[in-house]
Design a protein around this motif. Structure first.
Motif, PDB file in Angstrom:
ATOM      1  N   LYS A   1     -30.743  27.872 -33.689  1.00 33.27           N
ATOM      2  CA  LYS A   1     -30.865  26.545 -33.098  1.00 33.27           C
ATOM      3  C   LYS A   1     -30.914  26.611 -31.583  1.00 33.27           C
ATOM      4  O   LYS A   1     -31.680  25.891 -30.938  1.00 33.27           O
ATOM      5  CB  LYS A   1     -29.702  25.671 -33.543  1.00 33.27           C
TER       6      LYS A   1
ATOM      7  N   LYS B   1     -19.354  38.922 -42.140  1.00 28.10           N
ATOM      8  CA  LYS B   1     -18.976  37.665 -42.765  1.00 28.10           C
ATOM      9  C   LYS B   1     -19.519  36.465 -41.985  1.00 28.10           C
ATOM     10  O   LYS B   1     -19.776  35.407 -42.560  1.00 28.10           O
ATOM     11  CB  LYS B   1     -17.448  37.550 -42.852  1.00 28.10           C
ATOM     12  N   HIS B   2     -19.651  36.630 -40.682  1.00 30.33           N
ATOM     13  CA  HIS B   2     -20.123  35.522 -39.844  1.00 30.33           C
ATOM     14  C   HIS B   2     -21.617  35.638 -39.511  1.00 30.33           C
ATOM     15  O   HIS B   2     -22.136  34.891 -38.673  1.00 30.33           O
ATOM     16  CB  HIS B   2     -19.326  35.486 -38.534  1.00 30.33           C
ATOM     17  N   GLN B   3     -22.304  36.570 -40.178  1.00 30.71           N
ATOM     18  CA  GLN B   3     -23.710  36.838 -39.846  1.00 30.71           C
ATOM     19  C   GLN B   3     -24.602  35.608 -40.064  1.00 30.71           C
ATOM     20  O   GLN B   3     -25.383  35.240 -39.174  1.00 30.71           O
ATOM     21  CB  GLN B   3     -24.212  38.000 -40.711  1.00 30.71           C
ATOM     22  N   ALA B   4     -24.465  34.984 -41.255  1.00 34.57           N
ATOM     23  CA  ALA B   4     -25.338  33.840 -41.555  1.00 34.57           C
ATOM     24  C   ALA B   4     -25.072  32.687 -40.602  1.00 34.57           C
ATOM     25  O   ALA B   4     -26.002  32.026 -40.113  1.00 34.57           O
ATOM     26  CB  ALA B   4     -25.144  33.401 -42.999  1.00 34.57           C
ATOM     27  N   LYS B   5     -23.759  32.432 -40.339  1.00 29.43           N
ATOM     28  CA  LYS B   5     -23.417  31.310 -39.469  1.00 29.43           C
ATOM     29  C   LYS B   5     -23.901  31.539 -38.040  1.00 29.43           C
ATOM     30  O   LYS B   5     -24.471  30.634 -37.406  1.00 29.43           O
ATOM     31  CB  LYS B   5     -21.910  31.096 -39.506  1.00 29.43           C
ATOM     32  N   GLU B   6     -23.643  32.730 -37.525  1.00 31.36           N
ATOM     33  CA  GLU B   6     -24.047  33.018 -36.148  1.00 31.36           C
ATOM     34  C   GLU B   6     -25.584  33.001 -36.004  1.00 31.36           C
ATOM     35  O   GLU B   6     -26.123  32.588 -34.982  1.00 31.36           O
ATOM     36  CB  GLU B   6     -23.510  34.383 -35.726  1.00 31.36           C
ATOM     37  N   ARG B   7     -26.279  33.478 -37.068  1.00 29.09           N
ATOM     38  CA  ARG B   7     -27.729  33.470 -37.014  1.00 29.09           C
ATOM     39  C   ARG B   7     -28.270  32.042 -36.931  1.00 29.09           C
ATOM     40  O   ARG B   7     -29.214  31.760 -36.193  1.00 29.09           O
ATOM     41  CB  ARG B   7     -28.298  34.149 -38.258  1.00 29.09           C
ATOM     42  N   GLU B   8     -27.630  31.134 -37.688  1.00 29.30           N
ATOM     43  CA  GLU B   8     -28.059  29.741 -37.650  1.00 29.30           C
ATOM     44  C   GLU B   8     -27.808  29.125 -36.287  1.00 29.30           C
ATOM     45  O   GLU B   8     -28.664  28.397 -35.757  1.00 29.30           O
ATOM     46  CB  GLU B   8     -27.308  28.959 -38.735  1.00 29.30           C
ATOM     47  N   VAL B   9     -26.618  29.423 -35.745  1.00 27.08           N
ATOM     48  CA  VAL B   9     -26.297  28.867 -34.427  1.00 27.08           C
ATOM     49  C   VAL B   9     -27.260  29.403 -33.373  1.00 27.08           C
ATOM     50  O   VAL B   9     -27.798  28.656 -32.544  1.00 27.08           O
ATOM     51  CB  VAL B   9     -24.831  29.189 -34.066  1.00 27.08           C
TER      52      VAL B   9
END
Length: 506
Positions: A284, A273-281
């Protein structure tokens, strides 16, 4: 009828006398000739003595004696009837030989060869003849030529390292070339060429590509194979001179494995569930680190380049590379190139018309040299100067300088008062020429794998040096060194080779 032997005292004495005469004659006709057991070694230009000795000892004053090489006649030296016989002597030994006969009454003689040459190297036969009896011995002469000390210089970057060239001349016989590093470890030459000049002496040229920047000093040794004597020269290779990997390549090589491991780790975690968010973080953060790393590597590379440039500028005359840095030691010349004529030559539609016009011009005015470049300042009589010429898509050209000769008032035309030092390209061939009022002399045929699009010419009047560099590749093409300038120098550029020069009219 049987004749009985005479056993009277008179007959016996006569028989004894005949036996003694026969024994004496046989002993006199039996002899041998001895030469030195080891080869005679002599330095080039010195005198060589080739001795021979009769055995057993006896006088050789009445004998026919000769020294020869491959055949009895013509010979190196002939002694007969108590004097030298010059009619059979080889031309190359006339005036250079002397007969040493101090011990001739004991069978000892010698041949003295003065001012030994490379062609004197080899075997000699010492031949004695007494009546119908003759004997000979072989004498080996080894000529040793110790030539110049090796000249070692850097030629430029190649295959991730620096190409180093070692050259020497005046050696005999064919010398051995050996490279070694500062620890004494021998290295194999990449290429080696040996040629002989008109005097039979060897000229050697060997090259080596050094890729290990930690080796420091490189030593080239030239050794004579007969005497073991050698001469050596060393060159220091500064570490900053070696080519370095571009920063973006180093960053890419380190980033790709990290990214793959990161993606594999994310795929096996339970935090989908947090894959997209963590990948973005993480992306960066990674980009920020990469930017910082890239900036640091650029700063490091810039500092290394500045250090390399500083080392180059302290000893730039010995390094035939980096023409952009070399410009800082020279003044730009104010020159103008006739672009209209130059562009017409490169345009296929106008090329034929231009050739007819220039041909008519050269036929009507033999004094012109068809120079397309104009010097908009005072002529060159001192200092260092450079200028660039664009030769893209030009199949035939001549580029360099010409010198207005002084003290040549007897010459009939202005062209005959000029001396050219140029590079000439025609088709797939390129050569360096020196063209004077009396002749056109070939300096050197050039081997160029990829012809340059733009050439920069460096003129150092005081050092008597004219160098040509390929600005596209950043490499050295050719240099006229140790030239003697007596007049003013001017740039020269023509879209024809020197065989079309008006010099051919004289």
């Amino acid at each position: 009828m049987v004749v009985s032997p005479d056993y009277s005292p008179a007959g016996f004495l006569l028989l004894l006398l005949l036996l003694q005469v026969s024994t004496w004659y046989s002993a006199a006709s039996r002899f041998s000739v001895k030469g030195p057991a080891e080869p005679i070694m002599v330095l080039l230009g010195a005198d060589a003595t080739l001795p021979c000795q009769l055995s057993p000892e006896q006088s050789a004053a009445h004998m026919h004696i000769r020294w020869y090489r491959n055949q009895l006649s013509p010979a190196v030296f002939v002694y007969q009837n108590g004097q030298e016989q010059g009619g059979e002597q080889m031309l190359e030994y006339r005036g250079r030989t002397e007969f040493v006969r101090d011990s001739i009454n004991k069978g000892g003689v010698a041949l003295l060869i003065q001012h030994v040459r490379a062609s004197d190297h080899g075997q000699y036969w010492c031949h004695f003849m007494d009546g119908q009896s003759s004997q000979e011995a072989i004498v080996e002469l080894h000529v040793i030529g110790l030539g110049s000390a090796p000249h070692v210089r850097m030629m430029g970057p190649e295959d991730g390292g620096i190409r180093v060239l070692c050259s020497a001349d005046g050696w005999f016989p064919k010398p051995r070339v050996q490279w070694s590093d500062m620890m004494g470890v021998n290295l194999q030459s990449l290429s080696e060429f040996q040629t002989q000049d008109e005097d039979g002496l060897f000229c050697v040229e060997a090259s080596l590509v050094v890729t290990d920047s930690s080796l420091g000093n490189m030593t080239c040794s030239i050794q004579n194979p007969l005497s073991g004597q050698e001469k050596a020269s060393a060159i220091f290779l500064p570490e900053p001179f070696f080519p370095r990997m571009d920063p973006w390549k180093a960053a890419l090589a380190g980033t790709v494995p990290v990214l793959m491991l990161f993606l594999l780790g994310i795929s096996y975690t339970g935090w989908r569930k947090h894959q997209a968010k963590e990948r973005e973080v993480k992306k960066k953060q990674r980009e920020s680190r990469e930017r910082d790393q890239m900036r640091n590597e650029k700063e490091t590379a810039l500092k290394a380049k500045e250090q390399r440039k500083a080392l180059y500028l302290t000893d730039w005359k010995k390094a035939w590379l980096y023409p952009d840095w070399r410009k800082e030691k020279f003044l730009p010349a104010n020159v103008t190139i006739n672009q209209e004529i130059h562009q017409n030559n490169c345009d296929p539609e106008s090329k034929e018309n231009f050739r007819e016009e220039t041909q008519d011009l050269s036929l009507s005015d033999k004094r012109g040299d068809c120079n397309l470049i104009t010097l908009n300042q005072q002529d060159f009589t001192s200092g260092r100067h450079y200028w660039e010429v664009d030769i893209k898509d030009t199949d035939e050209w001549t580029l360099g300088i010409y010198e207005k000769l002084t003290g040549k008032s007897g010459l009939s035309t202005d062209l005959q008062k000029k001396k050219f030092r140029v590079l000439e390209k025609k088709g797939c061939k390129c050569r360096a020429l020196i063209c004077g009022p009396q002749d056109i002399s070939l300096k050197e045929d050039l081997k160029i794998e990829k012809y340059p699009q733009k050439i920069v010419i460096f003129l150092d009047y005081e050092d008597k040096d004219i160098s040509f560099y390929d600005m596209t590749q950043g490499t050295h093409i050719f240099s006229f060194t140790q030239e003697s300038f007596t007049g003013s120098l001017y740039p020269y550029f023509n879209i024809k080779s020197m065989e079309h020069s008006p010099y051919e009219q004289y």
